[in-house]
Design a protein around this motif. Structure first.
Motif, PDB file in Angstrom:
ATOM      1  N   ARG A   1       0.832  -1.205   0.000  1.00 21.74           N
ATOM      2  CA  ARG A   1       0.000   0.000   0.000  1.00 21.74           C
ATOM      3  C   ARG A   1       0.868   1.257   0.000  1.00 21.74           C
ATOM      4  O   ARG A   1       0.574   2.230  -0.705  1.00 21.74           O
ATOM      5  N   SER A   2       1.918   1.225   0.791  1.00 24.67           N
ATOM      6  CA  SER A   2       2.804   2.389   0.878  1.00 24.67           C
ATOM      7  C   SER A   2       3.521   2.648  -0.438  1.00 24.67           C
ATOM      8  O   SER A   2       3.837   3.798  -0.769  1.00 24.67           O
ATOM      9  N   LEU A   3       3.782   1.584  -1.177  1.00 22.79           N
ATOM     10  CA  LEU A   3       4.423   1.726  -2.486  1.00 22.79           C
ATOM     11  C   LEU A   3       3.418   2.065  -3.582  1.00 22.79           C
ATOM     12  O   LEU A   3       3.807   2.319  -4.726  1.00 22.79           O
ATOM     13  N   ASP A   4       2.116   2.043  -3.237  1.00 24.37           N
ATOM     14  CA  ASP A   4       1.055   2.280  -4.217  1.00 24.37           C
ATOM     15  C   ASP A   4       1.213   1.324  -5.397  1.00 24.37           C
ATOM     16  O   ASP A   4       1.108   1.723  -6.559  1.00 24.37           O
ATOM     17  N   PHE A   5       1.486   0.074  -5.051  1.00 29.18           N
ATOM     18  CA  PHE A   5       1.737  -0.943  -6.069  1.00 29.18           C
ATOM     19  C   PHE A   5       0.410  -1.456  -6.603  1.00 29.18           C
ATOM     20  O   PHE A   5      -0.403  -2.022  -5.859  1.00 29.18           O
ATOM     21  N   ALA A   6       0.176  -1.267  -7.887  1.00 27.08           N
ATOM     22  CA  ALA A   6      -1.123  -1.553  -8.492  1.00 27.08           C
ATOM     23  C   ALA A   6      -1.492  -3.026  -8.388  1.00 27.08           C
ATOM     24  O   ALA A   6      -0.652  -3.917  -8.588  1.00 27.08           O
ATOM     25  N   SER A   7      -2.752  -3.284  -8.083  1.00 25.57           N
ATOM     26  CA  SER A   7      -3.253  -4.654  -7.946  1.00 25.57           C
ATOM     27  C   SER A   7      -3.078  -5.437  -9.242  1.00 25.57           C
ATOM     28  O   SER A   7      -3.204  -4.891 -10.341  1.00 25.57           O
ATOM     29  N   GLY A   8      -2.762  -6.717  -9.096  1.00 28.06           N
ATOM     30  CA  GLY A   8      -2.650  -7.598 -10.244  1.00 28.06           C
ATOM     31  C   GLY A   8      -1.263  -7.706 -10.836  1.00 28.06           C
ATOM     32  O   GLY A   8      -0.994  -8.613 -11.632  1.00 28.06           O
ATOM     33  N   GLN A   9      -0.361  -6.809 -10.476  1.00 30.63           N
ATOM     34  CA  GLN A   9       0.980  -6.826 -11.054  1.00 30.63           C
ATOM     35  C   GLN A   9       1.797  -8.016 -10.522  1.00 30.63           C
ATOM     36  O   GLN A   9       1.581  -8.476  -9.408  1.00 30.63           O
ATOM     37  N   PRO A  10       2.765  -8.480 -11.325  1.00 27.50           N
ATOM     38  CA  PRO A  10       3.600  -9.607 -10.892  1.00 27.50           C
ATOM     39  C   PRO A  10       4.604  -9.194  -9.810  1.00 27.50           C
ATOM     40  O   PRO A  10       5.294  -8.177  -9.933  1.00 27.50           O
ATOM     41  N   ILE A  11       4.676 -10.010  -8.765  1.00 26.66           N
ATOM     42  CA  ILE A  11       5.661  -9.832  -7.696  1.00 26.66           C
ATOM     43  C   ILE A  11       6.585 -11.037  -7.722  1.00 26.66           C
ATOM     44  O   ILE A  11       6.130 -12.182  -7.643  1.00 26.66           O
ATOM     45  N   MET A  12       7.886 -10.780  -7.839  1.00 20.04           N
ATOM     46  CA  MET A  12       8.864 -11.862  -7.914  1.00 20.04           C
ATOM     47  C   MET A  12       9.196 -12.390  -6.518  1.00 20.04           C
ATOM     48  O   MET A  12       9.470 -11.609  -5.608  1.00 20.04           O
ATOM     49  N   ILE A  13       9.174 -13.709  -6.382  1.00 24.21           N
ATOM     50  CA  ILE A  13       9.540 -14.371  -5.133  1.00 24.21           C
ATOM     51  C   ILE A  13      10.415 -15.573  -5.462  1.00 24.21           C
ATOM     52  O   ILE A  13      10.348 -16.119  -6.556  1.00 24.21           O
ATOM     53  N   SER A  14      11.230 -15.984  -4.507  1.00 24.29           N
ATOM     54  CA  SER A  14      12.088 -17.152  -4.690  1.00 24.29           C
ATOM     55  C   SER A  14      11.286 -18.434  -4.511  1.00 24.29           C
ATOM     56  O   SER A  14      10.378 -18.505  -3.671  1.00 24.29           O
ATOM     57  N   ALA A  15      11.652 -19.452  -5.268  1.00 24.27           N
ATOM     58  CA  ALA A  15      11.021 -20.764  -5.111  1.00 24.27           C
ATOM     59  C   ALA A  15      11.315 -21.362  -3.741  1.00 24.27           C
ATOM     60  O   ALA A  15      10.580 -22.241  -3.274  1.00 24.27           O
ATOM     61  N   LEU A  16      12.384 -20.894  -3.087  1.00 24.22           N
ATOM     62  CA  LEU A  16      12.748 -21.413  -1.768  1.00 24.22           C
ATOM     63  C   LEU A  16      12.335 -20.486  -0.630  1.00 24.22           C
ATOM     64  O   LEU A  16      12.685 -20.723   0.527  1.00 24.22           O
ATOM     65  N   ALA A  17      11.587 -19.433  -0.972  1.00 26.01           N
ATOM     66  CA  ALA A  17      11.029 -18.559   0.066  1.00 26.01           C
ATOM     67  C   ALA A  17       9.949 -19.319   0.828  1.00 26.01           C
ATOM     68  O   ALA A  17       9.415 -20.323   0.343  1.00 26.01           O
ATOM     69  N   PRO A  18       9.607 -18.870   2.035  1.00 24.69           N
ATOM     70  CA  PRO A  18       8.526 -19.546   2.769  1.00 24.69           C
ATOM     71  C   PRO A  18       7.219 -19.474   1.994  1.00 24.69           C
ATOM     72  O   PRO A  18       6.946 -18.505   1.277  1.00 24.69           O
ATOM     73  N   ALA A  19       6.388 -20.492   2.152  1.00 28.92           N
ATOM     74  CA  ALA A  19       5.158 -20.600   1.369  1.00 28.92           C
ATOM     75  C   ALA A  19       4.227 -19.412   1.567  1.00 28.92           C
ATOM     76  O   ALA A  19       3.452 -19.074   0.665  1.00 28.92           O
TER      77      ALA A  19
END
Length: 370
Positions: free
Chosen positions: A63-81
């Motif tokens: 919310r603070s970044l005003d990141f538009a809904s639906g956009q892709p967020i990159m995460i690691s495959a080994l990040a917590p679920a």
């Protein structure tokens, strides 16, 4: 049986929680404020808020970044679920990235490929206490939210323009916002919850607007904050104990057939020459946090698990609660290195409550693994 995990809770932590209960002040209040002050001092951040869940922390960062809904967020495959689940639940698209096999982390090259696929923000999990090349990641020109739940306290070496060493910069100081989860097996626990931090004043001003009127039901209760507050105060002592054990384990495994992750200093990559060398704090590696002891096995996980169980030592899969564990069938073909680590990486007991005899037993078993 020596358990893989044991929360680092001693008399001081129990007394703090008991005092909170006796005073009948268990909801969000004074101790939440004290805990946040301790967070600011520990991480050197400009502002922070302690919340009841990691998903809430991510929500307020986005919310603070005003990141538009639906956009892709990159995460690691080994990040917590929870990374995958929270990104989806908040209305965004998870873009799962493979990792570098020697560290279990994403690299600038991997993230650059993710950007080419449409990734517009990186939720960066610093797995196994190892800090990636976060400075290069920040320079890619996309927002980075750091997750320092395993790397809290780690230092990234810094130099001046002439190459002279400067005081290290703490993990959590690089992203636009930083998340610290406080769950049972995190390096700092409050029995649950999370903290969202703004390293700099400009970002804190924005975050504060969204959190000033936050509902009390989203704030971390004082009974949890009491535990977290003492954990932060005792962090250095606990981490020194973990680092000394880690150095002993590491030296034993250096001549074995199983592999360790690459860490960021000479001490971490080369080990130590004798047990006496790990007695002094000055010889310990501070470029990563020794929240656990992961070992990438060259033989089948089940065979090693059976062997250690016979020796009364429990081991667990290092990534059993990861994104790829959650979405294995979907991600197997595109996250090959992450899947390999998911299948082969084991965690051995590493926590301050281990006795000298228990540590010696684990060292002996590490040196005789099948």
């Amino acid at each position: 049986m020596i358990q893989t995990y044991s929360t680092t809770i001693r008399r001081k932590e129990m007394d703090a929680v008991l005092t909170c209960m006796v005073d009948e002040k268990i909801g969000p209040g004074e101790l939440n404020t004290r805990f946040i002050q301790q967070i600011k001092e520990f991480f050197g951040c400009d502002g922070a808020v302690a919340l009841r869940s990691p998903a809430s922390a991510l929500k307020y960062a986005l919310r603070s970044l005003d990141f538009a809904s639906g956009q892709p967020i990159m995460i690691s495959a080994l990040a917590p679920a929870w990374h995958f689940q929270a990104v989806e639940d908040l209305g965004y698209t998870p873009l799962v990235l493979d990792v570098e096999e020697s560290t279990g982390l994403v690299t600038p090259e991997i993230v650059q490929n993710g950007i080419a696929e449409g990734g517009r923000l990186l939720l960066l999990h610093e797995s196994m206490g190892i800090v990636p090349d976060v400075e290069s990641l920040v320079q890619l020109g996309i927002p980075v939210i750091e997750d320092v739940s395993k790397s809290a306290g780690a230092l990234v070496p810094q130099t001046d323009e002439n190459g002279n060493p400067l005081p290290g910069k703490k993990a959590g100081s690089f992203g636009v916002y930083t998340i610290l989860t406080l769950e049972e097996h995190d390096v700092i626990t409050a029995g649950g919850g999370a903290v969202i931090m703004a390293p700099n004043r400009r970002e804190w001003i924005v975050l504060k607007k969204f959190t000033d009127d936050i509902a009390r039901t989203e704030l971390l209760p004082d009974i949890n904050c009491a535990l977290g507050w003492v954990q932060l105060k005792e962090f250095k002592h606990n981490e020194i104990l973990r680092k000394r054990m880690f150095a002993l384990y590491q030296r034993t495994c250096m001549s074995g057939r199983h592999k360790m992750f690459v860490r960021g200093s000479a001490t971490a990559s080369q080990g130590v020459d004798s047990a006496s060398e790990v007695e002094g704090e000055e010889n310990l590696d501070y470029t990563s946090t020794m929240c656990c002891f992961p070992l990438v096995l060259s033989s089948a996980f089940k065979d090693v698990k059976q062997y250690t169980a016979k020796k009364e030592i429990e081991i667990q899969s290092a990534y059993e609660d990861s994104v790829i564990a959650l979405k294995e069938e979907e991600l197997s073909s595109r996250c090959i290195k992450a899947k390999s680590l998911y299948l082969r990486c084991a965690l051995f007991p590493l926590y301050p409550r281990l006795s000298h005899n228990q540590v010696s037993k684990i060292v002996k078993v590490l040196g005789t693994l099948p």
